[in-house]
Design a protein around this motif. Structure first.
Motif, PDB file in Angstrom:
ATOM      1  N   SER A 487       0.845  -1.205   0.000  1.00 41.08           N
ATOM      2  CA  SER A 487       0.000   0.000   0.000  1.00 41.08           C
ATOM      3  C   SER A 487       0.873   1.246   0.000  1.00 41.08           C
ATOM      4  N   VAL A 491      -3.284   3.412   3.198  1.00 38.01           N
ATOM      5  CA  VAL A 491      -3.271   3.297   4.656  1.00 38.01           C
ATOM      6  C   VAL A 491      -1.842   3.003   5.090  1.00 38.01           C
ATOM      7  N   SER A 496      -2.701  -1.046  10.061  1.00 43.72           N
ATOM      8  CA  SER A 496      -3.893  -1.620   9.410  1.00 43.72           C
ATOM      9  C   SER A 496      -3.638  -3.073   9.024  1.00 43.72           C
ATOM     10  N   GLU A 498      -4.847  -5.871  10.157  1.00 44.17           N
ATOM     11  CA  GLU A 498      -6.047  -6.701   9.993  1.00 44.17           C
ATOM     12  C   GLU A 498      -6.688  -6.478   8.630  1.00 44.17           C
ATOM     13  N   LEU A 499      -6.782  -5.190   8.204  1.00 42.35           N
ATOM     14  CA  LEU A 499      -7.357  -4.874   6.897  1.00 42.35           C
ATOM     15  C   LEU A 499      -6.531  -5.507   5.780  1.00 42.35           C
ATOM     16  N   MET A 500      -5.200  -5.417   5.876  1.00 41.30           N
ATOM     17  CA  MET A 500      -4.333  -5.974   4.838  1.00 41.30           C
ATOM     18  C   MET A 500      -4.426  -7.510   4.801  1.00 41.30           C
ATOM     19  N   ASN A 502      -7.010  -9.353   5.745  1.00 43.01           N
ATOM     20  CA  ASN A 502      -8.319  -9.686   5.157  1.00 43.01           C
ATOM     21  C   ASN A 502      -8.332  -9.456   3.654  1.00 43.01           C
ATOM     22  N   ALA A 503      -7.641  -8.398   3.206  1.00 38.96           N
ATOM     23  CA  ALA A 503      -7.562  -8.102   1.770  1.00 38.96           C
ATOM     24  C   ALA A 503      -6.837  -9.227   1.038  1.00 38.96           C
ATOM     25  N   ILE A 537     -12.503  -3.334  -0.348  1.00 41.33           N
ATOM     26  CA  ILE A 537     -11.944  -2.073   0.187  1.00 41.33           C
ATOM     27  C   ILE A 537     -13.039  -1.027   0.347  1.00 41.33           C
ATOM     28  N   LYS A 540     -15.225  -1.771   3.366  1.00 43.87           N
ATOM     29  CA  LYS A 540     -14.577  -1.577   4.654  1.00 43.87           C
ATOM     30  C   LYS A 540     -14.150  -0.126   4.924  1.00 43.87           C
ATOM     31  N   THR A 541     -13.848   0.645   3.884  1.00 42.00           N
ATOM     32  CA  THR A 541     -13.258   1.987   4.097  1.00 42.00           C
ATOM     33  C   THR A 541     -14.006   3.114   3.392  1.00 42.00           C
TER      34      THR A 541
END
Length: 554
Positions: A487, A491, A496, A498-500, A502-503, A537, A540-541
């Motif tokens: 990224s 972000v 982040s 957890e977001l990465m 999950n992505a 994405i 979630k964002t």
């Protein structure tokens, strides 16, 4: 477009429906002359673009017809694109002494040799069917001219940039008598600048600003004075040098364009300064601060200009002191206000006293206001009129002014970039367009950045970037590594995780059941990655970063 015999074509390749990039073409049978060839500066949404120049396609296609380029004055929006034009074709250039000297500096930078001719007011140059006369006008740069062009279809007058100043700092007042004579002889078409048409009254003389600046000098006996102004405003610079000499101050000059312009103007007699008044920046420490004047660039808050670097405490030779008096002797160009006030705030934060327009009248425009435009219209008395040099609102106001002066609305033409006006003894009409528009200059690249690239830059600047890397077995086969997600500008990965994670899972799942047989499947894989990740994405964002899948064979 094939030109019909007996018709004069007027083509606006720039300078209408915009500020800057002024260039007008006159064409008759197989001959063309060009009036000015300037740049525009990028808007806020032109990320990374350095300059905007006209599209020269029509001129390049018709280069065998071009007889000459005639320059009204030496401002960037009138000469800045000439080096780029000369890289594509050869054309003789006619300009007054200072205009040509400033242009030749640019040509040296671009390593271009050109066929140039020095002219002066009242000179008449005959090229083919055209005879071009230079007429003295006043502007915020010396040696400015209007043009009177005799054509087989009648007289065409181009005002250039002008104001009516009866007490100029240098040279003669505007030659109103010649405009009056032309009006009596008969003017077929008038092209007139529209910059200040929305402003009532008259533009004040440069001498009035001189009186205010003189008063500032007298009130600042114990302060160092720093003046930021346009490098092309030679009359303003001359007055500052005069006041510095009167008060026994030394003057240092900062900023590449300011240094070059003053050097050129001195060489050609447009700036007079005693040798012992001007000093090198390196010698500043030899003199008490109250005996110093610094003339600098940066009146528009340009990030890399000298004044901005001083404001950010990044200038190597000058540090702002609490007792400094700083004069911003220029109006912010529309769009630059935030940058200018950011610089003012930083200078004040360091304890300097800052004088700027709004606090005190320390700048005057070089463009005619409404009453001055009326004077020129009443003298020229044109049959036909084209307002130029302005956005659409300026052109519309100027059309209304001409109607108020007694012209018929059907004899007034608001033109767009690329429009063709055909003029004959019977009248005029808009008849088609030629290829025209904007070409972006980005570093050394000319025209290699277009709207798609700008759109991507805007996308990146607003939402950032996600790179997805997937490794496949060579020759087609299963995924052997990844997906890895990187990224940038989206972000901060460490915050982040957890977001990465999950992505990555979302991308992996989307590819789980996809059978990869050959490279022909790669585009399909990339689309699959983009679609699945984009949906995740956004959910979630509520953001849409640019997603760039990269597939590698292992």
């Amino acid at each position: 477009m094939k030109n019909k015999l007996g018709k004069l074509k007027v083509i606006t390749l720039g300078g209408v429906n915009e500020i800057g990039k002024n260039i007008t073409v006159l064409e008759y049978e197989n001959e063309i002359i060009i009036i000015d060839c300037g740049v525009a500066f990028p808007d806020d949404d032109m990320l990374g673009i350095d300059l905007v120049i006209p599209d020269f396609s029509y001129l390049v296609k018709n280069k065998h017809k071009i007889k000459g380029l005639f320059v009204t004055h030496g401002h960037e929006d009138h000469i800045g694109s000439i080096p780029y034009l000369l890289k594509q074709l050869s054309v003789p250039i006619y300009a007054t002494r200072l205009s040509l000297a400033l242009l030749e500096n640019k040509l040296k930078e671009h390593k271009i040799r050109a066929r140039t001719h020095v002219v002066k007011a009242k000179d008449k140059i005959k090229v083919g069917h055209f005879t071009v006369e230079f007429i003295n006008v006043n502007h915020s740069i010396a040696d400015a001219s209007a043009l009177a062009i005799q054509t087989p279809e009648g007289m065409v007058v181009h005002s250039g940039d002008f104001k009516i100043d009866y007490t100029p700092i240098q040279g003669e007042p505007i030659d109103l008598q010649r405009f009056s004579e032309l009006g009596k002889e008969g003017v077929k078409l008038f092209l007139c600048e529209s910059t200040n048409v929305t402003s009532e009254g008259y533009t004040v003389s440069e001498r009035k600003i001189g009186k205010i600046v003189r008063q500032i000098f007298e009130e600042s006996k114990n302060q160092r004075i720093i003046v930021a102004t346009f490098s092309s405003n030679i009359h303003r610079i001359q007055q500052i040098l005069d006041f510095a000499s009167e008060h026994k101050r030394k003057v240092a000059v900062m900023g590449r364009s300011m240094v070059n312009t003053i050097k050129t103007a001195r060489e050609h007699g447009f700036i007079m300064a005693e040798e012992n008044v001007l000093i090198d920046l390196r010698d500043l420490k030899k003199y008490p601060k109250e005996k110093i004047v610094i003339i600098t660039t940066g009146s528009q808050g340009e990030p890399m200009a000298a004044l901005s670097r001083m404001a950010k405490k990044e200038h190597k030779q000058v540090t702002i002191c609490e007792n400094d008096k700083i004069i911003l002797s220029a109006s912010p160009i529309p769009g630059n206000e935030k940058m200018v006030f950011r610089v003012i705030n930083e200078l004040m934060r360091q304890g300097a006293e800052v004088i700027y327009e709004g606090k005190l009248e320390i700048h005057v425009s070089g463009h005619a206001k409404k009453e001055e435009l009326k004077i020129l219209h009443s003298l020229v008395k044109p049959e036909l009129f084209v307002p130029v040099h302005g956005e659409f609102r300026h052109l519309k106001y100027h059309k209304d002014l001409a109607i108020d002066m007694g012209m018929k609305k059907e004899d007034i033409f608001i033109m767009g970039i690329g429009d063709v006006l055909e003029v004959s003894k019977q009248g005029a009409k808009l008849n088609g367009t030629v290829e025209a528009g904007k070409v972006f200059v980005d570093g050394l690249g000319i025209g290699d950045v277009g709207n798609i690239v700008l759109r991507d830059r805007k996308h990146l600047s607003e939402d950032g970037l996600i790179i997805v890397v997937v490794g496949l077995e060579k020759g087609g086969g299963p995924i052997v590594s990844g997906p890895e997600i990187i990224s940038r500008g989206f972000v901060y990965v460490r915050e982040s995780e957890e977001l990465m994670t999950n992505a990555r899972d979302v991308v992996a799942k989307s590819l789980e059941n996809y059978e990869i047989k050959s490279r022909s499947d790669w585009n399909q894989i990339k689309m699959l990655i983009r679609d699945s990740l984009k949906q995740f994405i956004w959910k979630k964002t509520k953001r849409s970063p640019m997603i760039l899948p990269i597939i590698m064979e292992i």
